[in-house]
Write an enzyme that holds these catalytic residues in place. Structure first.
Site, PDB file in Angstrom:
ATOM      1  NE  ARG A 120      21.855 -50.639 -35.759  1.00  0.00           N
ATOM      2  CZ  ARG A 120      20.695 -51.295 -35.725  1.00  0.00           C
ATOM      3  NH1 ARG A 120      19.646 -50.779 -35.105  1.00  0.00           N
ATOM      4  NH2 ARG A 120      20.574 -52.476 -36.305  1.00  0.00           N
ATOM      5  CD  GLU A 146      21.411 -54.884 -41.459  1.00  0.00           C
ATOM      6  OE1 GLU A 146      20.860 -54.787 -42.565  1.00  0.00           O
ATOM      7  OE2 GLU A 146      20.778 -55.025 -40.407  1.00  0.00           O
ATOM      8  CG  ASN A 178      20.422 -51.367 -40.312  1.00  0.00           C
ATOM      9  OD1 ASN A 178      19.720 -52.301 -40.691  1.00  0.00           O
ATOM     10  ND2 ASN A 178      21.442 -51.540 -39.484  1.00  0.00           N
ATOM     11  CB  SER A 213      14.994 -49.853 -34.063  1.00  0.00           C
ATOM     12  OG  SER A 213      15.544 -51.106 -34.347  1.00  0.00           O
ATOM     13  CE  LYS A 265      20.712 -57.319 -45.080  1.00  0.00           C
ATOM     14  NZ  LYS A 265      19.575 -56.719 -44.386  1.00  0.00           N
ATOM     15  CE  LYS A 307      23.842 -60.870 -43.961  1.00  0.00           C
ATOM     16  NZ  LYS A 307      24.360 -59.605 -43.395  1.00  0.00           N
ATOM     17  CD  GLU A 317      17.326 -53.642 -44.144  1.00  0.00           C
ATOM     18  OE1 GLU A 317      17.791 -53.715 -42.995  1.00  0.00           O
ATOM     19  OE2 GLU A 317      18.019 -53.734 -45.172  1.00  0.00           O
ATOM     20  N   GLY A 318      14.924 -56.187 -40.881  1.00  0.00           N
ATOM     21  CA  GLY A 318      14.064 -56.464 -39.744  1.00  0.00           C
ATOM     22  C   GLY A 318      14.318 -57.796 -39.064  1.00  0.00           C
ATOM     23  NE  ARG A 354      21.501 -55.185 -32.796  1.00  0.00           N
ATOM     24  CZ  ARG A 354      21.126 -55.397 -34.056  1.00  0.00           C
ATOM     25  NH1 ARG A 354      19.905 -55.784 -34.321  1.00  0.00           N
ATOM     26  NH2 ARG A 354      21.975 -55.232 -35.043  1.00  0.00           N
TER      27      ARG A 354
HETATM   28  P1  ADP Z   1      18.648 -57.751 -41.023  1.00  0.00           P
HETATM   29  O1  ADP Z   1      18.530 -56.710 -42.082  1.00  0.00           O
HETATM   30  O2  ADP Z   1      17.536 -58.728 -41.030  1.00  0.00           O
HETATM   31  O3  ADP Z   1      18.937 -57.154 -39.671  1.00  0.00           O
HETATM   32  P2  ADP Z   1      21.426 -58.643 -40.958  1.00  0.00           P
HETATM   33  O4  ADP Z   1      22.306 -58.583 -42.153  1.00  0.00           O
HETATM   34  O5  ADP Z   1      21.684 -57.623 -39.913  1.00  0.00           O
HETATM   35  O6  ADP Z   1      19.919 -58.631 -41.464  1.00  0.00           O
HETATM   36  O7  ADP Z   1      21.539 -60.091 -40.320  1.00  0.00           O
HETATM   37  C1  ADP Z   1      20.809 -60.452 -39.148  1.00  0.00           C
HETATM   38  C2  ADP Z   1      21.746 -61.032 -38.102  1.00  0.00           C
HETATM   39  O8  ADP Z   1      22.454 -62.143 -38.624  1.00  0.00           O
HETATM   40  C3  ADP Z   1      22.822 -60.065 -37.631  1.00  0.00           C
HETATM   41  O9  ADP Z   1      22.350 -59.245 -36.599  1.00  0.00           O
HETATM   42  C4  ADP Z   1      23.922 -61.024 -37.179  1.00  0.00           C
HETATM   43  O10 ADP Z   1      23.662 -61.493 -35.869  1.00  0.00           O
HETATM   44  C5  ADP Z   1      23.778 -62.186 -38.148  1.00  0.00           C
HETATM   45  N1  ADP Z   1      24.712 -61.992 -39.289  1.00  0.00           N
HETATM   46  C6  ADP Z   1      24.448 -61.381 -40.450  1.00  0.00           C
HETATM   47  N2  ADP Z   1      25.516 -61.353 -41.266  1.00  0.00           N
HETATM   48  C7  ADP Z   1      26.514 -61.964 -40.587  1.00  0.00           C
HETATM   49  C8  ADP Z   1      27.891 -62.292 -40.898  1.00  0.00           C
HETATM   50  N3  ADP Z   1      28.453 -61.969 -42.064  1.00  0.00           N
HETATM   51  N4  ADP Z   1      28.607 -62.940 -39.947  1.00  0.00           N
HETATM   52  C9  ADP Z   1      28.052 -63.306 -38.762  1.00  0.00           C
HETATM   53  N5  ADP Z   1      26.765 -63.042 -38.429  1.00  0.00           N
HETATM   54  C10 ADP Z   1      26.003 -62.391 -39.326  1.00  0.00           C
HETATM   55 MG    MG Z   2      20.583 -56.237 -38.898  1.00  0.00          MG
END
Ligand code: ADP
Ligand code: MG
Length: 512
Positions: A135, A153, A155, A160, A334, A402, A406-407, A488
């Site tokens: 995803r 990101e 996945n 999910s 990442k 970051k 994940e999660g 979402r």
């Molecule tokens: P995870 O692997 O924990 O899902 P993500 O990279 O998806 O990590 O980050 C979690 C949440 O943080 C995302 O769903 C988003 O809402 C917010 N986020 C992450 N990166 C960004 C970004 N570059 N700009 C704005 N919001 C972000």
């Molecule tokens: Mg995410």
């Protein structure tokens, strides 16, 4: 809002009567159609539900959120290129090994995953096929009048909400037909452009392709797909929708808690190392596992003991097609996303993206979705610049930091970045990446969560699913499809967006 729709949408609801009416309709439709989760223990205690029979609505928006059509189409169109890219990364063990070495100093979990891979490599993998249910997540970035998708990101494990997402699209279609036209500020039944969403079918089709590619058991067992899940999973119906879709095509599917892999599976004592599943409720019945689909195992919490690592090792060294293998899981670090997004310099030679995706049209389409991501090492020019940005109290406000996790719930935002870095020895900073924050256009919506309505500014995150089956040895791609979408939505005061983590909610798209 007006910037995307040009008029008032979602409509203002007339006092509490309309709000109650919509809530009631959603509450019933959701349970009747499996848009549901098990209640969190803080909401319904074990003493109130000792038999574990209760389910509640998944949190959801009252209206589908507007989303730019060009952005949606772009995200869907490039998904098969993303599938190809990540299948190739997963085949490049040397590349992944190099990145793993860069982060393991500060990241024991990644080190342990890598060790499982090395152990299996030493004795030799018996299964070359690899399945990805991916995803790719995006937010819309507004640059003046220009709207474009930027990737949050990618996945590669346990992606999910494909099950619940398809149901959310159906819910909003139902409301568009039956409820929105009757509001005081009516939305005519045909006026919303709601794209169909086959995410559950699409993901099931990926699992089915791998199941068929595995072929028949040479040991004369029936074959099956096994979902490896977390204990006490509350997002179970999301997974069930995929199981039911597979079972409709007559594929035997079983759920097995990851914590019970060692108890209920064995490896056949053959050179092929078939993974055998012994039905817990009828141990004389044995199935051969064609596909091991991990909805667990993506974070340290799933490995509380050395036995859990042995369980992962058993899956990895078996003949079952793993979704994902360790290498595919690591392709989702990442760090990989950061290296892909780092512009080439004279010193670094041609771009990493170009190496994996030689077709210039495809690679530039992918490149357009990247935003600035920096390493945090102390040597490279990019790393030194990132260290300056991350520790500066003003500059850091534009970034998220970051770890390789994940999660949800693992990131550090804005002002928390310099604070966090103070607690980490400098030589371990490089196990994090620094990413520019994407700032999507402001929208309004109302979220129904645990029976209560929350109205206000929201931020939407699009996910596009992709399924890919490939041969790790030959590189041959046997199946590569875009597989539906997820929207979402979270309150604009929250940095994190995870639905299961309690921050976000399910939504669907109204194209504008
Ligand atoms: P995870 O692997 O924990 O899902 P993500 O990279 O998806 O990590 O980050 C979690 C949440 O943080 C995302 O769903 C988003 O809402 C917010 N986020 C992450 N990166 C960004 C970004 N570059 N700009 C704005 N919001 C972000
Ligand atoms: Mg995410």
């Amino acid at each position: 809002m007006a910037s995307l729709t040009g008029h008032s949408y979602p409509p203002a609801l007339d006092a509490s009567l309309e709000r109650d009416r919509l809530s009631q309709t959603i509450k019933d439709w959701s349970i009747a159609n499996g848009l549901a989760v098990r209640p969190p223990p803080a909401f319904v205690g074990q003493n109130q539900d000792p038999e574990g029979i209760l389910a509640i609505n998944a949190p959801v928006t009252l209206f589908p959120s507007p989303f730019p059509k060009s952005c949606f189409e772009e995200a869907k169109a490039i998904q098969t290129s993303y599938n190809e890219l990540y299948s190739r990364i997963s085949q490049d063990e040397e590349f992944l090994g190099r990145l793993v070495q860069e982060v393991v100093g500060g990241d024991e979990f990644i080190a342990k995953l890598w060790n499982v891979h090395l152990r299996v490599k030493e004795e030799g993998y018996v299964q070359n096929l690899s399945l990805g249910l991916f995803r790719s997540d995006y937010m819309v970035h507004q640059d003046g009048a220009h709207l474009q998708i930027k990737q949050v990101e990618f996945n590669t494990i346990a992606s999910s909400f494909g099950g619940l997402s398809a149901q959310t699209s159906l819910l909003h279609q139902h409301l568009a037909q039956t409820e929105y036209p009757l509001l005081n500020e009516p939305i005519p039944a045909t006026s919303l452009n709601l794209p169909t969403n086959n995410s559950a079918q699409g993901l099931a089709a990926g699992l089915h392709a791998a199941y068929q590619a595995y072929g028949e058991s040479t040991l004369s067992h029936p074959t099956c797909v096994i979902f490896l899940v977390q204990d006490g999973e509350r997002n179970i119906f999301d997974q069930r929708h995929l199981e039911y879709a597979l079972q409709k095509s007559s594929v035997p599917v079983f759920r097995l808690p990851f914590s019970q892999v060692l108890t209920h599976t064995t490896l056949a004592d053959t050179p092929s190392r078939q993974l055998l599943y012994h039905l817990p409720h009828n141990p004389s019945k044995i199935f051969e596992v064609a596909v091991a689909y991990l909805r667990a195992g993506y974070g340290p919490g799933d490995y509380p003991s050395p036995e859990a690592w042995e369980a992962r090792h058993r899956i990895e060294r078996s003949l079952a097609i793993a979704c994902p293998t360790i290498l595919t899981q690591l392709a989702g670090m990442k760090k990989v996303q950061q290296v892909l997004a780092t512009p080439p310099t004279l010193a670094s030679g041609p771009s990493t993206l170009g190496k994996f995706v030689p077709d210039p049209a495809k690679s530039s389409a992918l490149w357009n979705t990247f935003t600035n991501i920096y390493p945090l090492d102390g040597e490279s020019a990019a790393g030194q610049e990132a260290r300056r940005l991350a520790t500066d109290p003003v500059e850091c406000q534009k970034y998220v930091m970051k770890p390789q996790r994940e999660g949800g719930g693992n990131n550090f935002y804005r002002g928390a970045i310099p604070e966090q870095l103070k607690t980490i020895p400098e030589e371990h900073w490089n196990s994090f990446i620094l990413m520019e924050l994407i700032t999507p256009p402001p929208l309004q919506n109302t979220i129904l969560r645990q029976g209560k309505l929350e109205q206000g500014g929201v931020i939407c995150e699009l996910g596009v699913y992709g399924t890919c089956l490939w041969d790790q040895k030959t590189g041959e791609v046997k199946h590569n499809e875009e597989a539906g979408y997820l929207l979402r939505t979270k309150g604009n005061q929250s940095e994190e967006g995870g639905v299961a983590a309690g921050f976000g909610c399910m939504d669907s798209i109204a194209l504008v």
